[in-house]
Write an enzyme that holds these catalytic residues in place. Structure first.
Site, PDB file in Angstrom:
ATOM      1  CG  ASP A  31      -1.715  -1.247   1.416  1.00 44.26           C
ATOM      2  OD1 ASP A  31      -2.114  -1.848   0.409  1.00 44.26           O
ATOM      3  OD2 ASP A  31      -1.942  -1.640   2.586  1.00 44.26           O
ATOM      4  CD  GLU A 244      -8.938  -2.633  -1.050  1.00 42.33           C
ATOM      5  OE1 GLU A 244      -9.439  -2.724   0.080  1.00 42.33           O
ATOM      6  OE2 GLU A 244      -8.194  -3.521  -1.521  1.00 42.33           O
TER       7      GLU A 244
HETATM    8  O1  FUB Z   1      -3.272  -3.567   3.418  1.00 51.81           O
HETATM    9  C1  FUB Z   1      -4.573  -3.802   3.888  1.00 51.81           C
HETATM   10  C2  FUB Z   1      -5.580  -3.447   2.863  1.00 51.81           C
HETATM   11  O2  FUB Z   1      -5.364  -4.215   1.693  1.00 51.81           O
HETATM   12  C3  FUB Z   1      -5.505  -2.026   2.373  1.00 51.81           C
HETATM   13  O3  FUB Z   1      -6.018  -1.094   3.257  1.00 51.81           O
HETATM   14  C4  FUB Z   1      -6.223  -2.171   1.097  1.00 51.81           C
HETATM   15  O4  FUB Z   1      -6.138  -1.085   0.234  1.00 51.81           O
HETATM   16  C5  FUB Z   1      -5.603  -3.416   0.543  1.00 51.81           C
HETATM   17  O5  FUB Z   1      -4.377  -3.170  -0.077  1.00 51.81           O
END
Ligand code: FUB
Length: 344
Positions: A31, A244
């Site tokens: 991320d 997301e």
């Molecule tokens: O790293 C945990 C979660 O997985 C992140 O918050 C999302 O965007 C995905 O990458």
């Protein structure tokens, strides 16, 4: 790419075919939110660990506890790990799951924005302040008022205003906030509370920040993504709709909102004329990587543009053990981002 389809993969071959290699290999990182501060690239990633939690569709296996900041003097330079910058045990309101963070700078102070679950199991977004880009960061005692869900990304516009983009469906809980309050009424399921396939998709959220960058300065708004005919993307349009990993960058005066499609594993973007949108779907930035999640940031250094992303090649496909990477991206003459395949 889902974890159950990796049995046949030759990871040595995939490593050779990858368009970039992990920036660090001594820890797992994911991320990546990248910014240039004082002429250096600073990356604010998640710090992946194996805490022993089983894989599920709510992301319980992403049980991260702290953040490390990574810096590079320039693209291609060695990546330096500055050590633990903030630990969940030091955040009064947060209990677990420190997911994708971001940071920004104002008046010589550095602000780390991060999601974590509170003691009721509800994701909120917090802020921690440091004197240096690499931290350490001192957390505020409470989460940002009115914050919820995950994946904050804080964009500074040319007029000096800052905007936080955030949200994520399934394990990120965005679908539980449709009525403006957390809906705890049903057993946790990644798809309960989502709109029907023929209804508009849930939107990422945006809010302008207060001058001290510690709170939202307005009601949270929807980040609307439209198709080529001007209609909102539908919930069933899983190859294009927001899941997301929000990011916002500006290129040639246009606002590019980019994000992950989650369960279909694409990084996509949409273009708008102001920080609030609406944004019109523009295309794909990156095709699926090895690993379930795809997450990114985009940042300019010395006139070139770079995509920061992650994959799970180093861990041989373990979903929650990822490695951050960077690669140059290019735009065509119409401002379209040229789609990359992560493996040649
Ligand atoms: O790293 C945990 C979660 O997985 C992140 O918050 C999302 O965007 C995905 O990458």
């Amino acid at each position: 790419m889902p974890e159950d389809s990796i049995d046949h993969i030759d990871f040595d071959d995939l490593k050779k075919r990858a368009i970039s290699q992990p920036l660090v290999e001594h820890i797992y990182t994911a991320d990546p939110s990248a910014h240039v501060f004082d002429g250096r690239i600073y990356i604010y990633p998640s710090h992946d660990i194996d805490a022993g939690d089983a894989f599920d569709d709510l992301g319980s296996h992403f049980a991260m506890e702290d953040y490390h900041v990574i810096s590079l003097d320039a693209p291609g330079a060695p990546a330096i790990d500055h050590g633990c910058a903030l630990h969940v045990n030091d955040v009064p309101w947060a209990e677990r799951q420190m997911w994708a963070p971001d940071a920004n700078e104002k008046d010589g102070k550095y602000y780390l924005f991060f999601p974590a679950k509170d003691y009721d199991g509800i994701f909120k977004i917090g802020v921690a302040i440091g004197d240096k880009p690499e931290g350490p960061f001192k957390p505020e005692p409470e989460a940002i008022k009115g914050s919820f869900s995950i994946d904050p990304a804080v964009f500074k516009d040319d007029d000096g205003k800052y905007y936080m983009y955030f949200g994520g469906i399934w394990g990120g809980q965005l679908q539980r906030w449709r009525a403006g309050v957390f809906n705890a009424s049903e057993p946790e399921s990644p798809v309960a509370h989502l709109p029907a396939d023929d209804e508009p998709a849930l939107c990422a959220k945006v809010a302008r920040m207060t001058d001290d960058l510690l709170q939202f300065d307005e009601e949270v708004r929807d980040v609307l993504i439209l198709d080529e005919s001007g209609n909102p993307l539908l919930s069933g349009d899983t190859d294009r709709r927001f899941f997301e990993a929000s990011w916002l960058h500006k290129y040639n005066g246009k606002y590019y909102f980019s994000y992950s499609t989650g369960d279909t594993h694409f990084l996509c973007y949409a273009i708008g004329d102001n920080p609030y949108g609406p944004f019109t779907y523009g295309g794909r930035i990156l095709n699926p990587v090895v690993g379930w999640t795809s997450h990114h940031s985009i940042c300019e250094y010395d006139g070139k543009w770079y995509l920061f992303y992650h994959d799970s090649v180093l861990s041989k496909g373990v979903t929650h053990l990822r490695s951050i990477k960077m690669v140059e991206i290019n735009y065509d003459e119409n401002g379209k981002i040229i789609t990359l395949d992560p493996y040649k």
